[in-house]
Write a protein that holds these residues in place. Structure first.
Motif, PDB file in Angstrom:
ATOM      1  N   GLY A   1      -3.630  -4.024  -7.594  1.00 17.74           N
ATOM      2  CA  GLY A   1      -4.024  -2.795  -8.274  1.00 17.74           C
ATOM      3  C   GLY A   1      -4.090  -1.572  -7.371  1.00 17.74           C
ATOM      4  O   GLY A   1      -4.301  -0.461  -7.857  1.00 17.74           O
ATOM      5  N   THR A   2      -3.907  -1.757  -6.076  1.00 19.74           N
ATOM      6  CA  THR A   2      -3.933  -0.614  -5.153  1.00 19.74           C
ATOM      7  C   THR A   2      -2.583   0.085  -5.153  1.00 19.74           C
ATOM      8  O   THR A   2      -1.563  -0.528  -4.849  1.00 19.74           O
ATOM      9  CB  THR A   2      -4.276  -1.074  -3.722  1.00 19.74           C
ATOM     10  N   TYR A   3      -2.597   1.372  -5.498  1.00 18.37           N
ATOM     11  CA  TYR A   3      -1.373   2.155  -5.634  1.00 18.37           C
ATOM     12  C   TYR A   3      -1.110   2.927  -4.353  1.00 18.37           C
ATOM     13  O   TYR A   3      -1.765   3.916  -4.051  1.00 18.37           O
ATOM     14  CB  TYR A   3      -1.513   3.128  -6.810  1.00 18.37           C
TER      15      TYR A   3
ATOM     16  N   ALA B   1       9.831  -1.124  -9.844  1.00 12.46           N
ATOM     17  CA  ALA B   1       9.554  -1.657  -8.502  1.00 12.46           C
ATOM     18  C   ALA B   1       8.162  -1.260  -8.039  1.00 12.46           C
ATOM     19  O   ALA B   1       7.436  -2.081  -7.455  1.00 12.46           O
ATOM     20  CB  ALA B   1      10.609  -1.147  -7.520  1.00 12.46           C
ATOM     21  N   GLN B   2       7.779  -0.018  -8.292  1.00 11.32           N
ATOM     22  CA  GLN B   2       6.460   0.438  -7.872  1.00 11.32           C
ATOM     23  C   GLN B   2       5.360  -0.285  -8.639  1.00 11.32           C
ATOM     24  O   GLN B   2       4.343  -0.688  -8.060  1.00 11.32           O
ATOM     25  CB  GLN B   2       6.342   1.958  -8.078  1.00 11.32           C
ATOM     26  N   ALA B   3       5.547  -0.480  -9.935  1.00  7.69           N
ATOM     27  CA  ALA B   3       4.560  -1.209 -10.728  1.00  7.69           C
ATOM     28  C   ALA B   3       4.415  -2.645 -10.227  1.00  7.69           C
ATOM     29  O   ALA B   3       3.299  -3.188 -10.155  1.00  7.69           O
ATOM     30  CB  ALA B   3       4.964  -1.200 -12.201  1.00  7.69           C
ATOM     31  N   THR B   4       5.537  -3.265  -9.854  1.00  9.21           N
ATOM     32  CA  THR B   4       5.506  -4.623  -9.308  1.00  9.21           C
ATOM     33  C   THR B   4       4.736  -4.653  -7.988  1.00  9.21           C
ATOM     34  O   THR B   4       3.953  -5.573  -7.729  1.00  9.21           O
ATOM     35  CB  THR B   4       6.945  -5.140  -9.098  1.00  9.21           C
ATOM     36  N   ALA B   5       4.934  -3.628  -7.157  1.00 14.17           N
ATOM     37  CA  ALA B   5       4.217  -3.552  -5.884  1.00 14.17           C
ATOM     38  C   ALA B   5       2.717  -3.366  -6.105  1.00 14.17           C
ATOM     39  O   ALA B   5       1.900  -3.964  -5.391  1.00 14.17           O
ATOM     40  CB  ALA B   5       4.776  -2.392  -5.044  1.00 14.17           C
ATOM     41  N   VAL B   6       2.353  -2.556  -7.088  1.00 11.61           N
ATOM     42  CA  VAL B   6       0.924  -2.346  -7.391  1.00 11.61           C
ATOM     43  C   VAL B   6       0.305  -3.645  -7.892  1.00 11.61           C
ATOM     44  O   VAL B   6      -0.822  -4.004  -7.512  1.00 11.61           O
ATOM     45  CB  VAL B   6       0.755  -1.220  -8.427  1.00 11.61           C
ATOM     46  N   LEU B   7       1.018  -4.378  -8.738  1.00  9.69           N
ATOM     47  CA  LEU B   7       0.534  -5.672  -9.216  1.00  9.69           C
ATOM     48  C   LEU B   7       0.365  -6.645  -8.052  1.00  9.69           C
ATOM     49  O   LEU B   7      -0.661  -7.333  -7.936  1.00  9.69           O
ATOM     50  CB  LEU B   7       1.505  -6.239 -10.249  1.00  9.69           C
ATOM     51  N   ALA B   8       1.367  -6.696  -7.154  1.00  9.58           N
ATOM     52  CA  ALA B   8       1.299  -7.587  -5.999  1.00  9.58           C
ATOM     53  C   ALA B   8       0.170  -7.202  -5.060  1.00  9.58           C
ATOM     54  O   ALA B   8      -0.389  -8.061  -4.366  1.00  9.58           O
ATOM     55  CB  ALA B   8       2.631  -7.559  -5.237  1.00  9.58           C
TER      56      ALA B   8
ATOM     57  N   THR C   1       3.301   9.527   7.383  1.00 14.44           N
ATOM     58  CA  THR C   1       3.285  10.315   6.152  1.00 14.44           C
ATOM     59  C   THR C   1       2.301   9.801   5.104  1.00 14.44           C
ATOM     60  O   THR C   1       1.693  10.590   4.396  1.00 14.44           O
ATOM     61  CB  THR C   1       4.691  10.363   5.541  1.00 14.44           C
ATOM     62  N   VAL C   2       2.143   8.483   4.981  1.00 17.01           N
ATOM     63  CA  VAL C   2       1.243   7.911   3.966  1.00 17.01           C
ATOM     64  C   VAL C   2       0.314   6.919   4.641  1.00 17.01           C
ATOM     65  O   VAL C   2       0.771   5.962   5.269  1.00 17.01           O
ATOM     66  CB  VAL C   2       2.031   7.202   2.839  1.00 17.01           C
ATOM     67  N   THR C   3      -0.960   7.163   4.502  1.00 16.21           N
ATOM     68  CA  THR C   3      -1.947   6.277   5.143  1.00 16.21           C
ATOM     69  C   THR C   3      -2.998   5.754   4.181  1.00 16.21           C
ATOM     70  O   THR C   3      -3.624   4.729   4.451  1.00 16.21           O
ATOM     71  CB  THR C   3      -2.660   7.008   6.290  1.00 16.21           C
ATOM     72  N   GLU C   4      -3.212   6.440   3.056  1.00 17.36           N
ATOM     73  CA  GLU C   4      -4.263   6.063   2.117  1.00 17.36           C
ATOM     74  C   GLU C   4      -3.689   5.833   0.719  1.00 17.36           C
ATOM     75  O   GLU C   4      -2.668   6.419   0.358  1.00 17.36           O
ATOM     76  CB  GLU C   4      -5.340   7.162   2.044  1.00 17.36           C
ATOM     77  N   PRO C   5      -4.360   4.983  -0.092  1.00 13.31           N
ATOM     78  CA  PRO C   5      -3.904   4.771  -1.470  1.00 13.31           C
ATOM     79  C   PRO C   5      -4.027   6.039  -2.303  1.00 13.31           C
ATOM     80  O   PRO C   5      -4.924   6.853  -2.078  1.00 13.31           O
ATOM     81  CB  PRO C   5      -4.844   3.676  -1.990  1.00 13.31           C
ATOM     82  N   SER C   6      -3.118   6.199  -3.249  1.00 13.69           N
ATOM     83  CA  SER C   6      -3.218   7.324  -4.188  1.00 13.69           C
ATOM     84  C   SER C   6      -4.342   7.076  -5.179  1.00 13.69           C
ATOM     85  O   SER C   6      -5.101   7.986  -5.520  1.00 13.69           O
ATOM     86  CB  SER C   6      -1.893   7.504  -4.934  1.00 13.69           C
ATOM     87  N   HIS C   7      -4.448   5.845  -5.650  1.00 12.60           N
ATOM     88  CA  HIS C   7      -5.554   5.450  -6.525  1.00 12.60           C
ATOM     89  C   HIS C   7      -5.573   3.923  -6.606  1.00 12.60           C
ATOM     90  O   HIS C   7      -4.659   3.251  -6.113  1.00 12.60           O
ATOM     91  CB  HIS C   7      -5.434   6.062  -7.930  1.00 12.60           C
ATOM     92  N   VAL C   8      -6.611   3.402  -7.215  1.00 10.10           N
ATOM     93  CA  VAL C   8      -6.744   1.957  -7.395  1.00 10.10           C
ATOM     94  C   VAL C   8      -6.942   1.677  -8.876  1.00 10.10           C
ATOM     95  O   VAL C   8      -7.839   2.242  -9.513  1.00 10.10           O
ATOM     96  CB  VAL C   8      -7.923   1.377  -6.586  1.00 10.10           C
ATOM     97  N   VAL C   9      -6.075   0.832  -9.436  1.00  2.00           N
ATOM     98  CA  VAL C   9      -6.211   0.442 -10.835  1.00  2.00           C
ATOM     99  C   VAL C   9      -7.359  -0.569 -10.929  1.00  2.00           C
ATOM    100  O   VAL C   9      -7.335  -1.603 -10.251  1.00  2.00           O
ATOM    101  CB  VAL C   9      -4.909  -0.191 -11.362  1.00  2.00           C
ATOM    102  N   PRO C  10      -8.388  -0.283 -11.745  1.00  2.00           N
ATOM    103  CA  PRO C  10      -9.538  -1.197 -11.828  1.00  2.00           C
ATOM    104  C   PRO C  10      -9.172  -2.484 -12.573  1.00  2.00           C
ATOM    105  O   PRO C  10      -9.081  -2.506 -13.801  1.00  2.00           O
ATOM    106  CB  PRO C  10     -10.579  -0.376 -12.594  1.00  2.00           C
ATOM    107  N   LEU C  11      -8.909  -3.543 -11.830  1.00  6.13           N
ATOM    108  CA  LEU C  11      -8.503  -4.817 -12.404  1.00  6.13           C
ATOM    109  C   LEU C  11      -9.469  -5.914 -11.981  1.00  6.13           C
ATOM    110  O   LEU C  11      -9.982  -5.894 -10.853  1.00  6.13           O
ATOM    111  CB  LEU C  11      -7.089  -5.194 -11.946  1.00  6.13           C
ATOM    112  N   LYS C  12      -9.680  -6.872 -12.849  1.00  2.52           N
ATOM    113  CA  LYS C  12     -10.474  -8.046 -12.503  1.00  2.52           C
ATOM    114  C   LYS C  12      -9.581  -9.026 -11.739  1.00  2.52           C
ATOM    115  O   LYS C  12      -8.472  -9.333 -12.186  1.00  2.52           O
ATOM    116  CB  LYS C  12     -11.030  -8.695 -13.765  1.00  2.52           C
ATOM    117  N   ARG C  13     -10.089  -9.487 -10.625  1.00  5.57           N
ATOM    118  CA  ARG C  13      -9.291 -10.375  -9.782  1.00  5.57           C
ATOM    119  C   ARG C  13      -8.872 -11.632 -10.539  1.00  5.57           C
ATOM    120  O   ARG C  13      -7.740 -12.125 -10.368  1.00  5.57           O
ATOM    121  CB  ARG C  13     -10.112 -10.764  -8.554  1.00  5.57           C
TER     122      ARG C  13
END
Length: 627
Positions: A476-478, A466-473, A498-510
């Motif tokens: 790439g922002t996790y 589910a989390q991977a699907t959310a990152v894809l949607a 509790t959560v306001t900023e991304p943990s990381h961003v997967v470098p993907l080409k749009r």
């Protein structure tokens, strides 16, 4: 005559000596007594004064009110109510059995309550207050209060009791509180929190109740009470009010949660729905579930046996603890990896005769269907195994591992629940650590063939999918998945997100993300999920999946010929609306068969519920689309 006078003088001298000795002895005794009095009154004054004060004053802890747990709309999921309880201090009771018989004349004591109480007496210190009977009604409390003088060592007190008004709904998320055990006491001592739990009999055991225990519990207060020699309170000398625990606002929508759980009635499985832009978990289903109210004062033997021995494992938090091969729902990430690594282009076609041959072994499509020349879009829409089989050896297991781990596969996602499983995202290093024999530690290229279609050594939690699907949607922002969205201070009303900023961003080409997005839209519009989403007013994007539970060893799969619990798992991952995702989900129906017929229709109902107020964008006319 002379002799008589001499004798009289000698006697007088003896008497005088004796008088002087006696007087000296008396003076010494009085001196010692005076010295002792001086020692006690001056030297030991502070110590004895403190003891006397301690005998006169009793310090009583005041347990704080535990924070409430509510859903995103303010619906209360865990609350407190005041309850009357009888507690006994065994050291003050002469005959425990006689005491129980006498109290039974005023309040009801069942056989189970008596047995449990006597067991606790044997296992606890004589000076520990042990609960005898909880949940006394007003009549029982009044009867005992009027006769309290008869029962030395027994106290009637009011306490805060936890309650879960929705019962089984979201039980694996909320968790429950239970009696403080010896192991809990050891942990409290190690963390220096023992003093804050004096007067408290329960602590968070599972779920949010456990992971947010320090926030929910609050601070214990104190009350100094002057008492008589028999311990009867006279007056309050000093009081420090307890600080109530903070309230937690979950990201869950209890309506969505209930609807999804109802769809799992009579089935086993899990579902996780996430807002991809914030990481807020909207629904977290583990089926079957259990009633957390059973655990508050200690679960009885019959209910524990029913839950613990059930073959459906209702106590198991499936999205968090269970790991599965995720089948074809892994293919969108493998395809994206191929695009990012430059191994395939969207238009490049691969011959699909219905199987892929490697190392003298044939890996076949489901049903041995041949799709002919197949590009990436078609491979995802029809779920061509051959296309992805061929990608495995080209890509290599380590490259696929490094790419997929960025989406959360085989990683701890960081959700605010304890006990999350890491799962298995295979690599050559993983295999060397996992096996002891050298011949088992070697990675074979043929093993990557199965890994590329979500089978083989792959074993992921549904939360990871589910989390991977959310990152894809989310391009790439996790955003870290989380259940507690806001902490609300019960005294000041201050809100803390509790959560306001991304943990990381997967470098993907749009452009590559768009290729996968169009293919997943194709799955819903023309592929394996088209029937489930027919007539939807929003555009969804998703991928069906079917995962084997056991190896067929070359035999043809026939669901009707195998035990129900050995049938394939049905999976589905999706997000919607495809152009601006507001919800992403992954779900599994254990032994449910095909993802297209079992899992996709359930996802459609979840999306319909969440997007019921969605208004589709107006179509762009040809003239408006021209530059």
């Amino acid at each position: 005559m002379f002799e008589f006078k001499k004798t009289s003088k000698a006697q007088k001298r003896k008497i005088l000596v004796r008088a002087i000795v006696a007087a000296s002895f008396v003076l010494v005794c009085f001196g010692l007594l005076a010295a002792r009095l001086w020692y006690l009154q001056v030297v030991r004054f502070e110590g004895f004064s403190a003891r006397a004060e301690a005998n006169r004053i009793t310090v009583m802890p005041i347990p704080p009110r535990r924070g409430e747990i509510v859903d995103r709309n303010g619906v209360v999921l865990a609350r407190n109510y005041r309850d009357y309880t009888l507690v006994v201090t065994p050291a003050k009771v002469k005959n425990i059995e006689q005491l129980l018989d006498d109290i039974s004349e005023l309040v009801y004591l069942g056989p189970t309550q008596r047995k449990r109480f006597l067991q606790q007496v044997q296992q606890s210190s004589r000076y520990t207050q042990i609960p005898l009977r909880n949940n006394l009604n007003e009549t029982e409390a009044a009867w005992f209060a009027a006769n309290a003088y008869r029962f030395e060592g027994v106290e009637l007190s009011a306490r805060w009791v936890r309650e879960y008004p929705y019962g089984k709904t979201a039980a694996h998320v909320i968790g429950y509180v239970g009696r403080i055990s010896e192991a809990d006491l050891e942990q409290l001592e190690e963390s220096g929190q023992t003093g804050n739990y004096r007067g408290t009999s329960t602590i968070g055991k599972k779920g949010i109740e456990k992971t947010w225990e320090s926030v929910l519990h609050g601070q214990t207060g104190l009350e100094e009470v002057e008492v008589t020699a028999t311990g009867r309170p006279v007056r309050t000398l000093h009081r420090i009010d307890p600080v109530p625990g903070s309230d937690l606002v979950l990201s869950l929508d209890i309506g969505l949660q209930q609807m999804a759980e109802q769809e799992y009635e009579g089935r086993r499985g899990a579902l996780v729905a996430i807002d991809p832009k914030s990481g807020e978990i909207l629904a977290f289903v583990s089926a079957p579930s259990f009633d957390p109210n059973l655990f508050i004062d200690g679960i009885d033997v019959d209910n524990w046996r029913e839950l613990n021995e059930s073959p459906d494992f209702p106590l198991l938090n499936r999205p968090l603890y269970s790991t599965y091969p995720i089948g074809s729902t892994y293919k969108p990430f493998v395809a994206l990896a191929a695009l990012e690594m430059g191994l395939r282009t969207p238009s490049q076609r691969i011959s699909d005769p219905g199987f892929y041959e490697f190392g003298g072994q044939k890996f076949r499509n489901a049903g041995s269907v041949a799709y002919g020349p197949t590009d990436m879009h078609r491979a995802l829409v029809v779920s061509s195994d051959t296309y992805f089989y061929s990608l495995g050896p080209e890509m290599g297991v380590n490259a696929l591992h490094d790419f997929s781990s960025q989406f959360g596969f085989g990683q701890i996602t960081g959700i605010d629940l304890d006990g999350e499983k890491k799962g298995i995202l295979p690599s050559t290093d993983w295999k060397q650590r996992a096996f002891k024999k050298p011949e088992q530690q070697r990675w074979y290229a043929g093993e990557t063939v199965s890994v590329a279609v979500g089978q083989g050594y792959n074993a992921f939690t549904l939360l990871q999918l589910a989390q991977a699907t959310a990152v894809l949607a989310n391009g790439g922002t996790y955003m870290r998945p989380h259940l507690v969205d806001i902490v609300r201070n019960a005294q000041t009303g201050l809100l803390e997100q509790t959560v306001t900023e991304p943990s990381h961003v997967v470098p993907l080409k749009r452009a590559n993300v768009d290729v996968i997005n169009r293919a997943l839209v194709g799955v819903v519009n023309e592929g394996t999920a088209r029937r489930a989403f027919a007539g939807a007013k929003y555009q969804a994007a998703g991928k069906t999946g079917t995962a084997q539970v056991y190896s067929l060893r070359g035999a043809k799969y026939d669901a009707s010929a195998v035990d129900e619990r050995l049938r394939d798992h049905a999976l589905f991952m999706a997000y919607a609306p495809a152009e601006n995702p507001k919800i992403a989900l992954a779900l599994i129906i254990e032994n449910g068969g095909w993802g297209s017929t079992a899992a996709a229709p359930l996802a459609r109902k979840v999306f319909d519920y969440w997007l019921r107020d969605y208004v589709p964008p107006a179509p762009v006319s040809a003239s408006e689309g021209r530059p």
